[in-house]
Each structure stands twice: as C-alpha cells, then as structure tokens.
Design a protein around this motif. Structure first.
Motif, short mmCIF file in Angstrom:
data_model
loop_
_atom_site.label_atom_id
_atom_site.label_comp_id
_atom_site.label_asym_id
_atom_site.label_seq_id
_atom_site.Cartn_x
_atom_site.Cartn_y
_atom_site.Cartn_z
N LEU A 202 0.84 -1.20 0.00
CA LEU A 202 0.00 0.00 0.00
C LEU A 202 0.87 1.26 0.00
CD1 LEU A 202 -2.72 -1.18 2.54
CD2 LEU A 202 -2.84 -1.18 0.05
N GLU A 203 2.03 1.18 0.67
CA GLU A 203 2.93 2.34 0.72
C GLU A 203 3.51 2.68 -0.65
OE1 GLU A 203 5.91 2.42 3.98
OE2 GLU A 203 4.77 0.73 4.72
N ASN B 277 -0.60 18.24 -7.18
CA ASN B 277 -1.64 18.77 -6.28
C ASN B 277 -2.10 17.80 -5.19
OD1 ASN B 277 -3.13 21.00 -5.44
ND2 ASN B 277 -4.97 20.34 -6.55
N ILE B 278 -1.40 16.66 -5.02
CA ILE B 278 -1.78 15.77 -3.91
C ILE B 278 -0.79 15.98 -2.76
CG2 ILE B 278 -1.96 13.35 -3.15
CD1 ILE B 278 -3.29 12.71 -5.74
N ALA B 279 -1.34 16.38 -1.61
CA ALA B 279 -0.47 16.70 -0.46
C ALA B 279 -0.30 15.49 0.45
CB ALA B 279 -1.08 17.85 0.33
N ARG B 280 -1.39 14.71 0.61
CA ARG B 280 -1.32 13.54 1.49
C ARG B 280 -2.11 12.41 0.84
NH1 ARG B 280 -3.53 15.15 7.13
NH2 ARG B 280 -2.42 13.29 7.82
N ALA B 281 -1.71 11.18 1.15
CA ALA B 281 -2.41 10.04 0.54
C ALA B 281 -2.42 8.86 1.49
CB ALA B 281 -1.70 9.63 -0.76
N ALA B 282 -3.53 8.16 1.55
CA ALA B 282 -3.63 6.93 2.34
C ALA B 282 -4.45 5.94 1.52
CB ALA B 282 -4.32 7.20 3.67
N VAL C 180 -7.18 11.06 -0.52
CA VAL C 180 -6.14 12.08 -0.74
C VAL C 180 -6.57 13.42 -0.16
CG1 VAL C 180 -5.25 10.99 -2.84
CG2 VAL C 180 -7.07 12.69 -3.03
N CYS C 181 -5.60 14.21 0.28
CA CYS C 181 -5.85 15.61 0.63
C CYS C 181 -5.14 16.44 -0.43
CB CYS C 181 -5.25 15.95 2.00
SG CYS C 181 -6.02 15.06 3.34
N VAL D 173 -2.51 8.53 11.02
CA VAL D 173 -3.70 8.41 10.17
C VAL D 173 -4.46 7.16 10.58
CG1 VAL D 173 -4.51 8.07 7.81
CG2 VAL D 173 -2.56 9.57 8.25
N ASP D 174 -5.74 7.31 10.83
CA ASP D 174 -6.55 6.19 11.31
C ASP D 174 -7.02 5.36 10.11
OD1 ASP D 174 -8.24 4.43 12.47
OD2 ASP D 174 -9.29 5.92 13.70
#
Ligand code: AMP
Length: 500
Positions: free
Chosen positions: A409-410, A421-426, A443-444, A491-492
């Motif tokens: 997943l990582e 434009n993607i700052a965070r991703a899980a 994504v944020c 991140v939950d």
C-alpha cells in the motif's frame, strides 16, 4: 544446471515445448534458440555477466532468451508489459543490465537494447554457434523478479540456481501425478514467480506449456474457447482466475476432462471456491500451496478435501516441503509452540540471497540461523501451526494481494504523492468475503482543484498509470479535507477502511 541438462535431453526431439495462439515451438527449436542467444551474449559481452532484461508478455521467444542468458552466465529479469515504461526505467536504473530485449513497441531509456526483429536476426546469425559449456553455477543468480516495494520503487528478489533446485526438490512429491508429457497451463506473467512452475517444473519434464495471454484472460468467450481446446493436464493459477471461471457453469470436468491436478497459490483459497472445485472436478486433485517470491515460488502445500472445507478454520496453506524448516516466531524471534499465532519464518536452501543492491532491506527481511547456518526469511505473514499444518491468518504489514498480485500500500501512496496537487495520501484495501477486491485511495489536495470527483479520479488514475502497473491503481479516489487520526496521532486507517 538441472533444467538446462533436462532441456538438452529433449533437444533432439520435436516434442512441443510451447503452444501459443496456434503456434508452437519444439524442444529442438527452444534449445537451439537458447544456444544461439547464449552464443551472441558471449560474443558481445564476453565475461561481463550483468543481467539481461526482457520486456514483453508471453511471446514465444522469451523462454529461449531466459535459458540462453543463463547458459552464457547472465541472469535475466523478466518484466511484463503491465509495468509501464516509467516503472521499467526504475528497474533499469537499479539492475543496470548489459542488454534489454524489448519485445514491445514502447520506448525505454535502455542503453543497449534490441527489438524483436533484431532478436530474430541474432537467433538466425548465431544458430549452431554455441560451443562452450554452460556457465551457470549453483550460487549464480538465475533471475531477479521485481515486486512492489514500500518506497514507491520496485525491489528485485534474486533467485539462484540452488534456490530453484530446492524448489523443484520440495515441490516434486506434491506435483507428481505420473505425467512426463502432458499439457501444463502457462497463464501467469513471467514477472511473477508462479510462472517458474511452468518454466522449470513442466519444461524439465518434457511437458507442453499451453500459453494464455492477458487479452484472452480478459475475454471470457476467448478464455473458454482456449480452455476447451487446451487439453490441460495440470493447472496452476491464483484462486482469482478460478473464481472468475466458476462464474460460468461451463467450467467443469467436461471442459477440462484431462486435468488431474489444480494447484492454487498466491492468495487465500476460500472454502467456497475449494468446495465448488471439488464438486465440479470430482476426479482431480485440488492443492492449496503457499510461498513468497523470496523463498522461491512455493514452500508448503496440502491436498484439499471435503473435511478441510467443512472444518471451522480456514483452509490451511499446507505442510512445509520436506527440505524446509517453518517456524512460528514471537516478535522477539523466539519460536512459539503449536497453536500460537506469530510470524512465519522460513529456513532452507530455497531462501533468496536477498534483494538486489538493497542491504537496508536485506538486513530486516533475511537472516542466517546461528545454530544451523540455514538462510532464513521473515515472511510478514501471521500464521499458526496445528498438527503440522500451517494456517495463514493475515499480513502483519501493509502488503495486500489483489487478484493474486502483490501490492505494498505504501508503494501506491508514495506514487500518489508524486501526482500534481496531492499533499497527502492513504490507501486501504476493500474486502469482500475476507478477500481484497480493490483499493481505495484517500487524498488531501494542496489547493482546491474545482474538479468533480469523477474528473479528479480520472486525472489521478491517468497520472498513476504512467508510474504503476494497472493492477496497483486504486479503483476509487476520494478527496478529503483532512484524515481522521487515531489516539497515537497517526492516520486512522481503520476509520478510512470503514469509509471505503
Ligand atoms: P508473492 O511473493 O507475490 O508470491 O506473495 C507472497 C505472499 O502471498 C505471501 O507472503 C502471502 O502473504 C500470500 N500468499 C501466497 N500464497 C498464499 C496462500 N495459499 N494463501 C494465503 N496467502 C498466500
């Protein structure tokens, strides 16, 4: 090397080694082409034993390039066309091959590359010119397979001749069904190690590889036509392929009357599928087998019967092969008694010497047993042993299996962070019947993009597909203002999984 010796035994015969879309390659041709390719490599590269990268899918000439490379003392790196050029470029950068055989139309940043036409010329020019002994020795790397890595770049698992010999020895009693000739299903991409069953087990027994490509697998009508005409004696696949097939009532003994054995591996075999297979193929043996690429294809197996299907536990992944030591360990490495849950450790000659140029990873994943000197591997699989049988209980990390493909997943998250434009991703797996069926990416954004969810998902998926194989692309992309966090401030992922 034993496979090359076995191939030589059949080299004087017109027995069919490979069948693909109505075309065939005899053992005689396979052997001659392998020798011609080896002669070319020796002529061009001499003692330089850097690997040969082969980029393609199921082209009939690929096995000859593989065996030619090892005859000439090189290893090979099979890379399937599911890998986009950007991902292949990362492999080229790590592996630095002396030669790339590019059987696709795609451009690669390879220094020394030949295409299909150049390869055909080489095979014609060097036909009959190999006049050395095989250069492969036990400790030599035979192939390096690149699999998903947590850093966003693939990592290369190196497998030696000794590892393959251990696999063949270990699997032989399980695969035996009295066949010397016969037809073996060859549908798994060569960049995944289950294909080694066809390339090394089946070819060393003079069997015919009935090759089915990706396009056929994706077209039910074409797939069933191929299966009907295949006369397959021996089936090896992920359960996912059989799950797809059992949706049709045609998938039964009448379609594959010759099939004596079905071997399922690579991911969880559900009881539902196992029971269905027992009903539809009452005269065939069904095996559940298990193994990570790092321990050479398969290391455990069990014959599945009604009793295992009606047991309250999941179907076990099997008994360790005779030449393997399987241990359940606590986090501090101490061996746990039967019935207790812990990480499965594998020890034996099947264990890889390590990832290519990744000392950092090797230190964590591999070890040498102080008492026995045996090479060991931390599988990351949570398991328990009961009455000698190993039960798989899930992963201890962010690795998932999606239609049999291994995905970190990582790896997907790192590549999402490279998208504009993607700052965070899980990324979280989506389960159905306890099996991962797709991925959802949360994504944020760095700044609002004014796009609809659909348009944004399309844009992100297009960007990702330049970097990742298609099976790693999340089905859903969900934008959020912020991620939920757990009590540790992380991140939950559980909350995100529930949302997915
Ligand atoms: P790969 O290296 O791609 O073959 O993936 C190896 C991983 O797949 C193992 O570590 C397991 O997590 C999973 N796996 C392989 N075979 C099975 C099986 N029969 N049942 C459950 N999981 C499996």
């Amino acid at each position: 090397m034993f496979l090359l010796e076995k191939l030589e035994q059949y080299a004087g015969t017109d027995r069919i080694a490979l069948l693909y879309q109505g075309q065939s390659v005899s053992y005689r041709t396979l052997f001659r082409q392998a020798e011609a390719f080896a002669a070319y490599l020796l002529d061009r590269f001499g003692d330089d034993d850097a690997p040969v990268l082969i980029y393609g899918h199921k082209e009939l000439v690929i096995p000859a390039c593989m065996f030619g490379a090892i005859k000439a003392g090189h290893s090979y790196i099979p890379v399937d066309t599911t890998f986009p050029p950007e991902r292949v470029a990362q492999i080229l950068e790590q592996a630095v091959p002396c030669l790339t055989v590019n059987l696709t139309e795609r451009e690669l940043p390879a220094q020394q590359a030949i295409d299909e036409a150049a390869l055909a010329d080489i095979l014609a020019k060097y036909d009959g010119k190999f006049d050395c002994v095989d250069r492969i020795a036990d400790q030599h790397t035979v192939y390096t397979l690149f699999t998903s890595g947590t850093t966003g770049k693939p990592k290369g698992v190196q497998i030696t001749a000794k590892n393959i010999a251990a696999f063949i020895d270990g699997v032989a009693p399980w695969f035996d069904c009295g066949l010397t000739e016969g037809v073996f299903l060859n549908e798994i991409s060569y960049s995944f190690d289950v294909s080694v069953c066809a390339l090394y087990y089946a070819l060393s027994r003079g069997m015919t590889l009935y090759t089915i490509d990706k396009q056929t697998l994706n077209d039910p009508k074409a797939l069933f036509t191929a299966l009907r005409e295949s006369k397959i004696d021996f089936w090896v696949s992920t359960p996912s392929l059989a799950e797809f097939c059992v949706r049709s009532e045609q998938f039964c003994e009448a379609l594959l009357p010759n099939t004596k054995k079905f071997v399922f591996c690579g991911e969880v075999l559900t009881k539902k599928l196992a029971s269905e297979m027992l009903t539809r193929f009452p005269h065939a043996e069904i095996l559940n087998a298990y193994g990570p690429t790092e321990a050479t294809v398969l290391v455990t197996a069990v014959t599945v019967d009604e009793a295992l299907c009606s047991d309250s536990r999941s179907i076990p992944i099997g008994y360790p092969f005779a030449n393997l030591r399987a241990v359940i360990a606590a986090p501090d490495g101490t061996e746990l008694p039967d019935g207790q849950e812990g990480e499965l450790l594998l020890l034996g000659d099947c264990v890889s010497p390590g990832y290519l140029h990744r000392a950092d990873l090797n230190e964590r994943a591999f070890f040498t047993d102080a008492k026995t000197g045996m090479r060991g591997y931390h599988t990351g699989d949570l398991c328990k042993i009961e009455n000698g049988l190993i039960y798989y209980l899930g992963r201890m990390d962010g690795q998932v299996k999606l239609n049999g493909f291994r995905v970190e997943l990582e790896d997907v998250e790192s590549n999402l962070l490279r998208v504009e434009n993607i700052a965070r991703a899980a990324v979280v797996p989506v389960f159905e019947d306890g099996k991962t069926v797709s991925l959802t990416a949360f994504v944020c954004l760095q700044s609002p993009d004014g796009l609809s969810s659909l348009a944004r998902a399309k844009k992100v998926k297009t960007a990702l597909s330049a970097a990742l194989p298609s099976y790693m692309i999340p089905r859903k992309i969900v934008a959020m203002d912020d991620f939920p966090v757990n009590t540790n401030g992380k991140v939950d992922k559980k909350a995100l999984s529930a949302l997915a």
